[in-house]
Design a protein around this motif. Structure first.
Motif, PDB file in Angstrom:
ATOM      1  N   UNK A 196      35.238  69.227  69.272  1.00  0.00           N
ATOM      2  CA  UNK A 196      35.324  70.512  68.571  1.00  0.00           C
ATOM      3  C   UNK A 196      35.506  71.653  69.566  1.00  0.00           C
ATOM      4  N   UNK A 197      34.860  71.542  70.720  1.00  0.00           N
ATOM      5  CA  UNK A 197      35.019  72.580  71.749  1.00  0.00           C
ATOM      6  C   UNK A 197      36.476  72.699  72.183  1.00  0.00           C
TER       7      UNK A 197
ATOM      8  N   UNK B  18      26.552  65.218  69.597  1.00  0.00           N
ATOM      9  CA  UNK B  18      26.704  65.990  70.831  1.00  0.00           C
ATOM     10  C   UNK B  18      28.109  65.801  71.425  1.00  0.00           C
ATOM     11  N   UNK B  19      28.595  64.551  71.369  1.00  0.00           N
ATOM     12  CA  UNK B  19      29.943  64.265  71.874  1.00  0.00           C
ATOM     13  C   UNK B  19      30.985  65.052  71.083  1.00  0.00           C
ATOM     14  N   UNK B  20      30.851  65.036  69.759  1.00  0.00           N
ATOM     15  CA  UNK B  20      31.820  65.746  68.906  1.00  0.00           C
ATOM     16  C   UNK B  20      31.786  67.245  69.183  1.00  0.00           C
TER      17      UNK B  20
ATOM     18  N   UNK C  32      36.015  72.735  62.103  1.00  0.00           N
ATOM     19  CA  UNK C  32      34.642  73.229  62.190  1.00  0.00           C
ATOM     20  C   UNK C  32      33.829  72.928  60.924  1.00  0.00           C
ATOM     21  N   UNK C  33      34.498  72.633  59.818  1.00  0.00           N
ATOM     22  CA  UNK C  33      33.770  72.313  58.581  1.00  0.00           C
ATOM     23  C   UNK C  33      33.102  70.943  58.650  1.00  0.00           C
TER      24      UNK C  33
END
Length: 345
Positions: free
Chosen positions: A35-36, A28-30, A44-45
């Motif tokens: 990534x956001x 969730x953190x990532x 994104x991979x």
């Protein structure tokens, strides 16, 4: 035994240890923060490293930080762990590792002799992997503002043109090979940290996997993804792949090997070995036609002599990992919310 606590996965105002566990809060953190904010196609991979082309050369680049406590543990130390960890991340991209960086954050008062031991072990580890440490950085923080020493290593390697490893390549019917026993590293670190004495010493499995991967890629052109099940263990790694590939995964408990002393320690401490870190093992998804011949070759390597086909990709349970237990029942292996063993890598 279910080790999860009913902590809601709502927003947190502060970082918890569980945000670094490799479980659901880490994911969730990532997703929500990193990534956001940094969003791009390569990130994104969500692979162990980024693979990209520069002037016709296919390169892999990765980075990792090591905060293990204690810094010396049965079977290894933070220095060689840092080298092997980054080499293995490159290998999971199918890359031949070439160069590493090494950055040190050292607490004031740290023994110079201990630092020399760690650096010497890094040199030995790098030579074993046939890589060079070519750049780095050193920072010293005031006494009490750190915890002895933290190490960051980054690495770069070359990926052969024909190699394309990614969770998105996973297909129904793929067989899943695990290269050996699980949970050795996490239990070794925990036993050293807590001064736990077992009848037989439990040693970390920390080791470089690049040579093994090189052989595997020569044996089969139909390997779809490789992953080293480190933080979060086998369960977390399989969940990451299942989620990214939108694939259903079934694994068989009777095919997953544990050393007797590790099994006893897990039972004594109430820990689930499927969620405990490994530092010298890999998971391989390969087409069913190539699985047996790949298994035979892997077992010739000392680091993979206990390899076993532990499961397959199925056309149900999309995005989930299901364990078929010893008594024939099935249970979903979800991601943990809490930190089972902090600071094990």
């Amino acid at each position: 035994m279910n080790m999860d606590c009913p902590i809601p996965e709502n927003e947190f105002e502060k970082i918890l240890l569980a945000h670094g566990s490799g479980g659901s809060l880490t994911g969730k953190l990532i997703q929500d923060i990193f990534i956001k904010s940094f969003n791009n196609d390569l990130l994104a991979k969500e692979h162990d490293g980024a693979v990209f082309n520069i002037d016709g050369k296919k390169l892999a680049f990765t980075t990792d930080s090591f905060v293990v406590n204690p810094i010396f543990f049965p079977g290894g130390n933070i220095g060689e762990l840092a080298v092997y960890g980054t080499v293995n991340d490159l290998a999971m991209c199918g890359a031949k590792p070439l160069y590493l960086s090494a950055s040190f954050i050292i607490e004031e008062g740290f023994e110079m002799e201990t630092l020399q031991q760690i650096v010497a072990s890094m040199k030995t580890a790098a030579d074993k992997c046939n890589v060079q440490i070519i750049t780095g950085d050193t920072k010293v923080v005031e006494k009490g503002k750190g915890d002895k020493i933290f190490i960051n290593t980054s690495g770069i390697g070359i990926v052969p043109d024909e190699v394309d490893l990614s969770p998105s390549n996973v297909k129904e019917g793929d067989k899943i090979i695990l290269s050996g026993t699980i949970a050795d590293h996490g239990i070794a670190v925990l036993s050293a940290r807590e001064n736990l004495a077992f009848q037989s010493e439990i040693k970390s499995d920390t080791a470089p996997l690049n040579d093994l991967v090189e052989v595997m890629l020569k044996v089969s052109k139909n390997i779809h993804v490789l992953r080293d099940p480190t933080r979060g263990g086998l369960a977390a790694s399989l969940n990451e792949i299942a989620s990214k590939a939108a694939a259903g995964i079934i694994i068989h408990q009777d095919k997953i090997k544990l050393k007797n002393e590790v099994k006893a320690a897990c039972e004594l401490l109430g820990l689930d070995p499927l969620y405990i870190a490994n530092e010298g093992k890999l998971i391989c998804f390969v087409t069913p036609d190539d699985a047996e011949k790949l298994l035979i070759e892997m077992r010739k390597n000392s680091l993979a002599k206990n390899s076993e086909i532990i499961g397959e990709v199925v056309n149900e349970y999309k995005g989930k990992v299901v364990l078929k237990t010893l008594i024939g029942t099935k249970r979903i292996l979800d991601l943990h919310t809490v930190e089972q063993l902090p600071r094990i890598c």
